[in-house]
Write an enzyme that holds these catalytic residues in place. Structure first.
Site, PDB file in Angstrom:
ATOM      1  N   THR A   1       1.748  -1.666   4.436  1.00  0.00           N
ATOM      2  CA  THR A   1       0.653  -2.117   5.292  1.00  0.00           C
ATOM      3  C   THR A   1       0.029  -3.316   4.590  1.00  0.00           C
ATOM      4  O   THR A   1       0.464  -3.690   3.512  1.00  0.00           O
ATOM      5  CB  THR A   1      -0.339  -0.943   5.478  1.00  0.00           C
ATOM      6  OG1 THR A   1       0.349   0.133   6.118  1.00  0.00           O
ATOM      7  CG2 THR A   1      -1.559  -1.302   6.295  1.00  0.00           C
TER       8      THR A   1
ATOM      9  N   SER B   1      -4.467   6.331   8.649  1.00  0.00           N
ATOM     10  CA  SER B   1      -5.368   6.379   7.490  1.00  0.00           C
ATOM     11  C   SER B   1      -5.967   5.013   7.186  1.00  0.00           C
ATOM     12  O   SER B   1      -6.694   4.868   6.203  1.00  0.00           O
ATOM     13  CB  SER B   1      -4.612   6.880   6.253  1.00  0.00           C
ATOM     14  OG  SER B   1      -4.199   8.210   6.422  1.00  0.00           O
TER      15      SER B   1
ATOM     16  N   GLY C   1      -1.329   1.549   1.777  1.00  0.00           N
ATOM     17  CA  GLY C   1      -1.083   2.694   0.912  1.00  0.00           C
ATOM     18  C   GLY C   1      -0.815   3.995   1.630  1.00  0.00           C
ATOM     19  O   GLY C   1      -0.935   5.058   1.034  1.00  0.00           O
ATOM     20  N   GLY C   2      -0.484   3.945   2.938  1.00  0.00           N
ATOM     21  CA  GLY C   2      -0.243   5.191   3.652  1.00  0.00           C
ATOM     22  C   GLY C   2      -1.474   6.069   3.639  1.00  0.00           C
ATOM     23  O   GLY C   2      -2.607   5.591   3.689  1.00  0.00           O
TER      24      GLY C   2
END
Length: 580
Positions: free
Chosen positions: A400, A465, A486-487
């Site tokens: 991301t 998230s 970072g998921g």
């Protein structure tokens, strides 16, 4: 004389080589142990911090022309699509916050991808069993209807100053003339961070020219993307969501990826709408912290972590101490337990947003934090909660991007953008990659006869998230913009960095560079090859199960004080903060 001329020529040649090296290093400094040295940047007029120097430079050019923060954001995102295609782009989705300094008004925009109308809760199930995640991600099945362009256009219509087409110029020029491949992109290709990379012909040809992976430092052109951008610059987002580009997207989803086809139709693209939603805000000591509401879980979960720690007097501990890491991990356990149970697309699920950030509820939850690790936490029962939902997890991936911008008028823009897994679905169309965001849904639609909140449904947006954040003082003055890739660890990265500034009085670069500790209601992760790893023994003594691992964030932030702005970029990536 001849010898003197030879020496002079050699000196000039060495100087030219030296200047070339300096120029190259100034764009992409060498990674040392996987990190780039980043220095705090100061400015008095305007600032951009993003994941790639090309993108930050494009944003600065727009701001120098008098463009607004949203104008600069469009230029930044389009350039990131070109130079950091593994992380974000027009084939993906995003969440953003816009601060109108004159009106003292905060707006938040939802550009999250949507599930096509032809899907159902069994999308990722075969023969009554959930698909393997790695098999589900590649191809058309995982592609959600992209939302980035619709969101940017909506925000631009409300807050833009410069013409839409002008904001495309840098990305078009770089696509046609070429850009220098970054070490990050080259490593992502060479290491096949997405195992399906190269499965489809267009993607293979682009990232593996002559059958070899792209190399750092080489020049890369993308004329097909330039043509795509020219069409959208002329027609607006309808040039993407309708007509030939939309037809090509649907064709790629259904037929290019025939080994794992998706359900997307032209009508899904034509009917997509970005949504302006109310931001989620809470008081934290002398500040007001604001993030995005559903369908991202980021805003609520970051706020929960901060509020759970508000009365723990964190400032008495060093940031890299066992005590601080322990308390942070316990707050993570409690917040992620609520996240997994209650948070999903609020257009489909009754998400108790106000209840989840209710101060009294969180004070009660904070009493569960003790001197020892609590183990797996259970969800609480916030006010107005629907307790019929079943908790679920989805393996969000860390590919991301995030950027933060402040313009001359003090307007701010904080945006997190993603195509989910590195290189998304690995399906490339017209020079850009399509996302695999539908894998952020729960693959199971029910458990023990009860529905899962984050199950797949037609037209639904998967839980995220992503956590773009802004911080204000009590007089509604913008003080900080921050966010990260970072998921599902994004929430931890953003919360820790905010605490670094608000609790430990670190400058934004030092807070961003601080080694990570993370807990998502499981093991406590410590960032390898950093001083955080030294906390392992102390945390294990408190009952933690500890994993020392790579924690590759991409934090990009700006703080604003009496003396102007300060910007920071994550040393774990190749980005840069620039300001004037």
């Amino acid at each position: 004389m001849k010898r003197a001329m030879t020496i002079l020529a050699s000196a000039i040649t060495c100087a030219l080589i030296s200047s070339t090296v300096i120029a190259k290093e100034s764009r992409y400094p060498e990674f040392g142990h996987g990190r780039i040295e980043q220095n705090l940047v100061k400015a008095s007029e305007y600032m951009v911090s993003s994941a790639n120097p090309y993108a930050s430079e494009a944003g600065m050019r727009i701001l120098a022309k008098g463009g607004s923060a949203i104008d600069a954001a469009i230029a930044v995102q389009l350039v990131l699509n070109l130079v950091e295609p593994e992380s974000s782009g027009i084939g993906g989705g995003a969440f953003s916050l816009y601060w109108d300094n004159a009106e003292k008004k905060l707006s938040s925009y939802d550009g999250r991808e949507k599930a096509p109308m032809g899907v159902d809760g069994k999308l990722f199930q075969q023969d009554g069993k959930n698909m393997n995640w790695w098999e589900a991600l590649a191809g058309g099945r995982s592609v959600g209807v992209p939302g980035v362009l619709a969101m940017l256009e909506k925000a631009h219509q409300a807050h833009g100053k410069l013409p839409w087409a002008e904001l495309f110029e840098d990305a078009i020029r770089l696509s046609e003339e070429g850009f220098e491949v970054s070490p990050k992109l080259a490593a992502s290709v060479a290491e096949k961070t997405n195992p399906a990379l190269g499965r489809y012909e267009a993607t293979w040809n682009y990232f593996f020219p002559d059958g070899k992976p792209l190399e750092a430092g080489t020049m890369k052109k993308n004329p097909e993307f330039a043509m795509t951008l020219r069409r959208i610059a002329l027609l607006g987002s309808k040039g993407f969501y309708k007509g030939q580009i939309a037809m090509d997207i649907v064709g790629a989803v259904q037929f290019t990826a025939a080994d794992n086809p998706g359900k997307m139709m032209m009508s899904d693209l034509a009917n997509y709408e970005a949504i302006e939603r109310p931001p989620v805000c809470a008081e934290y000591k002398a500040y007001k912290v604001c993030g995005m509401g559903p369908p991202t879980s980021g805003g609520m979960t970051v706020i929960q972590m901060l509020k759970l720690l508000e009365d723990k007097n964190l400032s008495q501990y060093e940031p890299l101490s066992v005590e601080a890491a322990h308390l942070f991990a316990q707050a993570g356990r409690l917040a992620y337990a609520d996240r997994g149970t209650y948070m999903a697309d609020a257009d489909f699920v009754n998400v108790p947003v106000e209840g989840l950030i209710n101060p009294e509820y969180l004070k009660e939850r904070a009493k569960l934090i003790g001197d020892k690790d609590m183990g797996d936490a259970s969800a609480g029962t916030p006010p107005n909660a629907n307790i019929n939902w079943i908790a679920s997890k989805s393996p969000e991936q860390p590919s991301t991007t995030h950027f933060s911008i402040v313009d001359k008028e003090g307007n701010g823009f904080s945006m997190t953008s993603s195509i989910e897994m590195a290189f998304g679905s690995t399906v490339m169309v017209r020079g850009f990659l399509l996302n695999n965001q539908l894998t952020d849904f729960s693959f199971s639609d029910e458990k023990d006869g009860e529905k899962i909140a984050n199950r797949v449904e037609p037209g639904k947006r998967p839980r995220s998230s992503m956590s773009p954040f802004m911080v204000f003082d009590k007089d509604d003055n913008l003080k900080m913009l921050i966010g990260s890739p970072g998921g599902s660890r994004i929430i931890n990265y953003v919360a820790q960095t905010m605490l670094g500034v608000l609790e430990w009085n670190l400058d934004v670069q030092t807070a961003i560079s601080m080694p990570h500790y993370v807990n998502r209601n499981g093991a406590t992760d410590l960032e390898q090859d950093t001083d955080a790893a030294k906390l392992k023994e102390g945390l294990e003594a408190l009952g933690h199960t500890v994993s020392v691992r790579d924690l590759n964030s991409g934090l990009h932030g700006i703080t604003i004080g009496e003396d102007g702005m300060e910007g920071g970029a994550d040393p774990r990536r190749v980005g840069r903060a620039l300001g004037k």
